[in-house]
Design a protein around this motif. Structure first.
Motif, PDB file in Angstrom:
ATOM      1  N   GLU A 158       0.830  -1.209   0.000  1.00  0.00           N
ATOM      2  CA  GLU A 158       0.000   0.000   0.000  1.00  0.00           C
ATOM      3  C   GLU A 158       0.867   1.262   0.000  1.00  0.00           C
ATOM      4  O   GLU A 158       0.602   2.227  -0.722  1.00  0.00           O
ATOM      5  CB  GLU A 158      -0.915   0.003   1.224  1.00  0.00           C
ATOM      6  CG  GLU A 158      -1.771   1.251   1.359  1.00  0.00           C
ATOM      7  CD  GLU A 158      -2.559   1.262   2.658  1.00  0.00           C
ATOM      8  OE1 GLU A 158      -2.819   2.359   3.178  1.00  0.00           O
ATOM      9  OE2 GLU A 158      -2.898   0.169   3.159  1.00  0.00           O
ATOM     10  N   VAL A 159       1.924   1.243   0.803  1.00  0.00           N
ATOM     11  CA  VAL A 159       2.820   2.393   0.882  1.00  0.00           C
ATOM     12  C   VAL A 159       3.526   2.612  -0.458  1.00  0.00           C
ATOM     13  O   VAL A 159       3.617   3.742  -0.957  1.00  0.00           O
ATOM     14  CB  VAL A 159       3.836   2.206   2.023  1.00  0.00           C
ATOM     15  CG1 VAL A 159       4.926   3.273   1.971  1.00  0.00           C
ATOM     16  CG2 VAL A 159       3.122   2.236   3.372  1.00  0.00           C
ATOM     17  N   LEU A 160       4.028   1.538  -1.053  1.00  0.00           N
ATOM     18  CA  LEU A 160       4.725   1.665  -2.335  1.00  0.00           C
ATOM     19  C   LEU A 160       3.788   2.137  -3.443  1.00  0.00           C
ATOM     20  O   LEU A 160       4.177   2.940  -4.304  1.00  0.00           O
ATOM     21  CB  LEU A 160       5.373   0.339  -2.714  1.00  0.00           C
ATOM     22  CG  LEU A 160       6.576  -0.089  -1.866  1.00  0.00           C
ATOM     23  CD1 LEU A 160       7.050  -1.471  -2.274  1.00  0.00           C
ATOM     24  CD2 LEU A 160       7.706   0.921  -1.986  1.00  0.00           C
ATOM     25  N   ALA A 161       2.554   1.652  -3.430  1.00  0.00           N
ATOM     26  CA  ALA A 161       1.583   2.091  -4.435  1.00  0.00           C
ATOM     27  C   ALA A 161       1.313   3.591  -4.306  1.00  0.00           C
ATOM     28  O   ALA A 161       1.204   4.310  -5.310  1.00  0.00           O
ATOM     29  CB  ALA A 161       0.289   1.296  -4.294  1.00  0.00           C
ATOM     30  N   PHE A 162       1.206   4.058  -3.071  1.00  0.00           N
ATOM     31  CA  PHE A 162       0.999   5.496  -2.852  1.00  0.00           C
ATOM     32  C   PHE A 162       2.191   6.303  -3.362  1.00  0.00           C
ATOM     33  O   PHE A 162       2.027   7.318  -4.054  1.00  0.00           O
ATOM     34  CB  PHE A 162       0.771   5.776  -1.370  1.00  0.00           C
ATOM     35  CG  PHE A 162       0.759   7.243  -1.051  1.00  0.00           C
ATOM     36  CD1 PHE A 162      -0.394   7.999  -1.213  1.00  0.00           C
ATOM     37  CD2 PHE A 162       1.912   7.886  -0.606  1.00  0.00           C
ATOM     38  CE1 PHE A 162      -0.402   9.358  -0.949  1.00  0.00           C
ATOM     39  CE2 PHE A 162       1.911   9.233  -0.327  1.00  0.00           C
ATOM     40  CZ  PHE A 162       0.753   9.974  -0.507  1.00  0.00           C
ATOM     41  N   LEU A 163       3.409   5.874  -3.020  1.00  0.00           N
ATOM     42  CA  LEU A 163       4.596   6.609  -3.447  1.00  0.00           C
ATOM     43  C   LEU A 163       4.692   6.670  -4.966  1.00  0.00           C
ATOM     44  O   LEU A 163       5.057   7.703  -5.533  1.00  0.00           O
ATOM     45  CB  LEU A 163       5.852   5.965  -2.863  1.00  0.00           C
ATOM     46  CG  LEU A 163       6.003   6.041  -1.336  1.00  0.00           C
ATOM     47  CD1 LEU A 163       7.258   5.288  -0.887  1.00  0.00           C
ATOM     48  CD2 LEU A 163       6.050   7.484  -0.856  1.00  0.00           C
ATOM     49  N   LYS A 164       4.353   5.576  -5.618  1.00  0.00           N
ATOM     50  CA  LYS A 164       4.419   5.544  -7.070  1.00  0.00           C
ATOM     51  C   LYS A 164       3.372   6.453  -7.711  1.00  0.00           C
ATOM     52  O   LYS A 164       3.648   7.154  -8.696  1.00  0.00           O
ATOM     53  CB  LYS A 164       4.212   4.105  -7.568  1.00  0.00           C
ATOM     54  CG  LYS A 164       4.316   3.963  -9.085  1.00  0.00           C
ATOM     55  CD  LYS A 164       4.185   2.502  -9.495  1.00  0.00           C
ATOM     56  CE  LYS A 164       4.303   2.357 -11.015  1.00  0.00           C
ATOM     57  NZ  LYS A 164       4.185   0.934 -11.432  1.00  0.00           N
ATOM     58  N   ALA A 165       2.206   6.507  -7.123  1.00  0.00           N
ATOM     59  CA  ALA A 165       1.105   7.248  -7.731  1.00  0.00           C
ATOM     60  C   ALA A 165       1.074   8.718  -7.335  1.00  0.00           C
ATOM     61  O   ALA A 165       0.676   9.577  -8.137  1.00  0.00           O
ATOM     62  CB  ALA A 165      -0.230   6.587  -7.371  1.00  0.00           C
ATOM     63  N   GLU A 166       1.491   9.030  -6.102  1.00  0.00           N
ATOM     64  CA  GLU A 166       1.212  10.376  -5.591  1.00  0.00           C
ATOM     65  C   GLU A 166       2.424  11.172  -5.121  1.00  0.00           C
ATOM     66  O   GLU A 166       2.301  12.376  -4.876  1.00  0.00           O
ATOM     67  CB  GLU A 166       0.188  10.285  -4.449  1.00  0.00           C
ATOM     68  CG  GLU A 166      -1.142   9.672  -4.875  1.00  0.00           C
ATOM     69  CD  GLU A 166      -2.245   9.966  -3.888  1.00  0.00           C
ATOM     70  OE1 GLU A 166      -2.341  11.122  -3.427  1.00  0.00           O
ATOM     71  OE2 GLU A 166      -3.006   9.036  -3.570  1.00  0.00           O
ATOM     72  N   LYS A 167       3.573  10.557  -5.001  1.00  0.00           N
ATOM     73  CA  LYS A 167       4.748  11.330  -4.591  1.00  0.00           C
ATOM     74  C   LYS A 167       5.130  12.320  -5.683  1.00  0.00           C
ATOM     75  O   LYS A 167       5.332  11.928  -6.832  1.00  0.00           O
ATOM     76  CB  LYS A 167       5.933  10.408  -4.306  1.00  0.00           C
ATOM     77  CG  LYS A 167       7.173  11.146  -3.793  1.00  0.00           C
ATOM     78  CD  LYS A 167       8.330  10.199  -3.574  1.00  0.00           C
ATOM     79  CE  LYS A 167       9.029   9.824  -4.873  1.00  0.00           C
ATOM     80  NZ  LYS A 167       9.694  10.995  -5.528  1.00  0.00           N
ATOM     81  N   PRO A 168       5.237  13.615  -5.369  1.00  0.00           N
ATOM     82  CA  PRO A 168       5.674  14.581  -6.377  1.00  0.00           C
ATOM     83  C   PRO A 168       7.061  14.230  -6.917  1.00  0.00           C
ATOM     84  O   PRO A 168       7.885  13.639  -6.198  1.00  0.00           O
ATOM     85  CB  PRO A 168       5.683  15.911  -5.607  1.00  0.00           C
ATOM     86  CG  PRO A 168       4.696  15.705  -4.505  1.00  0.00           C
ATOM     87  CD  PRO A 168       4.855  14.268  -4.102  1.00  0.00           C
TER      88      PRO A 168
END
Length: 213
Positions: A158-168
């Motif tokens: 879940e954390v990696l998916a967030f970083l891939k999708a939403e990290k500037p």
């Protein structure tokens, strides 16, 4: 008169010339390599391993950001109950440029309340997501998040998916703690494993201010 150390050979003009020539070649090779390194990006950085220095290194990066005038943020997932030097420094002197959120209450054997530990970790991750989404914040340190992964408080996928999708694109995220999940190591741009050669704890020395906290 001081006599030259017999173990140190005297440097002849020929020796110095060879050294200068060797260093010139090394510099030329280094310059050619550096010419190819022109890209910039926000990095996913992992500090893991059994040795001391994972959090210390992460906080060192936060201090560099502060020195460069780069807004930053910290979420502590496990050590939140500790009165640490870095927490005091950042909250009393640099609160305007570095957000600091101590979300944990100690290691699981101290709290003895898994449901509460999970809730605190989830709250910490929610706070981390808010900071990571903000492109003005250039670095976010997730201190001891790897421990939260290990105990199942957070889902690394879940954390990696967030970083891939939403990290500037230009935001750096630093994740610390021993036992980093393989999926995180694989996804990261920079991974450092701290090895332990010797530690005073094994000789009966307790954690000390200025060294461990």
């Amino acid at each position: 008169m001081t006599q030259p150390d017999p173990a140190t050979p005297s440097q002849t003009a020929e020796d110095l010339a060879r050294h200068a020539q060797k260093m010139a070649k090394k510099k030329a090779a280094r310059d050619r390599m550096m010419e190819t390194k022109t890209g910039e990006k926000g990095l996913i950085i992992v500090h893991t391993g059994p040795g001391k220095g994972k959090s210390s290194s992460g906080f060192g990066m936060i201090m560099r950001c502060i020195a460069h005038g780069m807004p930053s943020g910290v979420v502590q997932f496990i050590k939140g109950a500790w009165d640490t030097g870095e927490r005091t420094l950042l909250t009393t002197h640099f609160a305007e440029i570095c957000q600091f959120h101590a979300m944990g209450e100690g290691f699981t054997w101290e709290t003895q309340d898994k449901a509460r530990d999970i809730a605190m970790a989830q709250a910490g991750w929610a706070k981390a997501q808010q900071m990571i989404r903000d492109p003005a914040i250039r670095m976010v340190l997730l201190d001891e998040i790897n421990i939260a992964f290990r105990y199942g408080y957070l889902d690394v996928a879940e954390v990696l998916a967030f970083l891939k999708a939403e990290k500037p694109p230009m935001t750096h995220v630093v994740l610390t703690g021993r036992g980093a999940p393989e999926a995180l190591v694989e996804a990261a741009d920079l991974v450092t494993e701290m090895t332990q050669v010797k530690h005073p704890f094994k000789s009966g020395i307790k954690a000390q201010a200025g060294v461990e906290f």
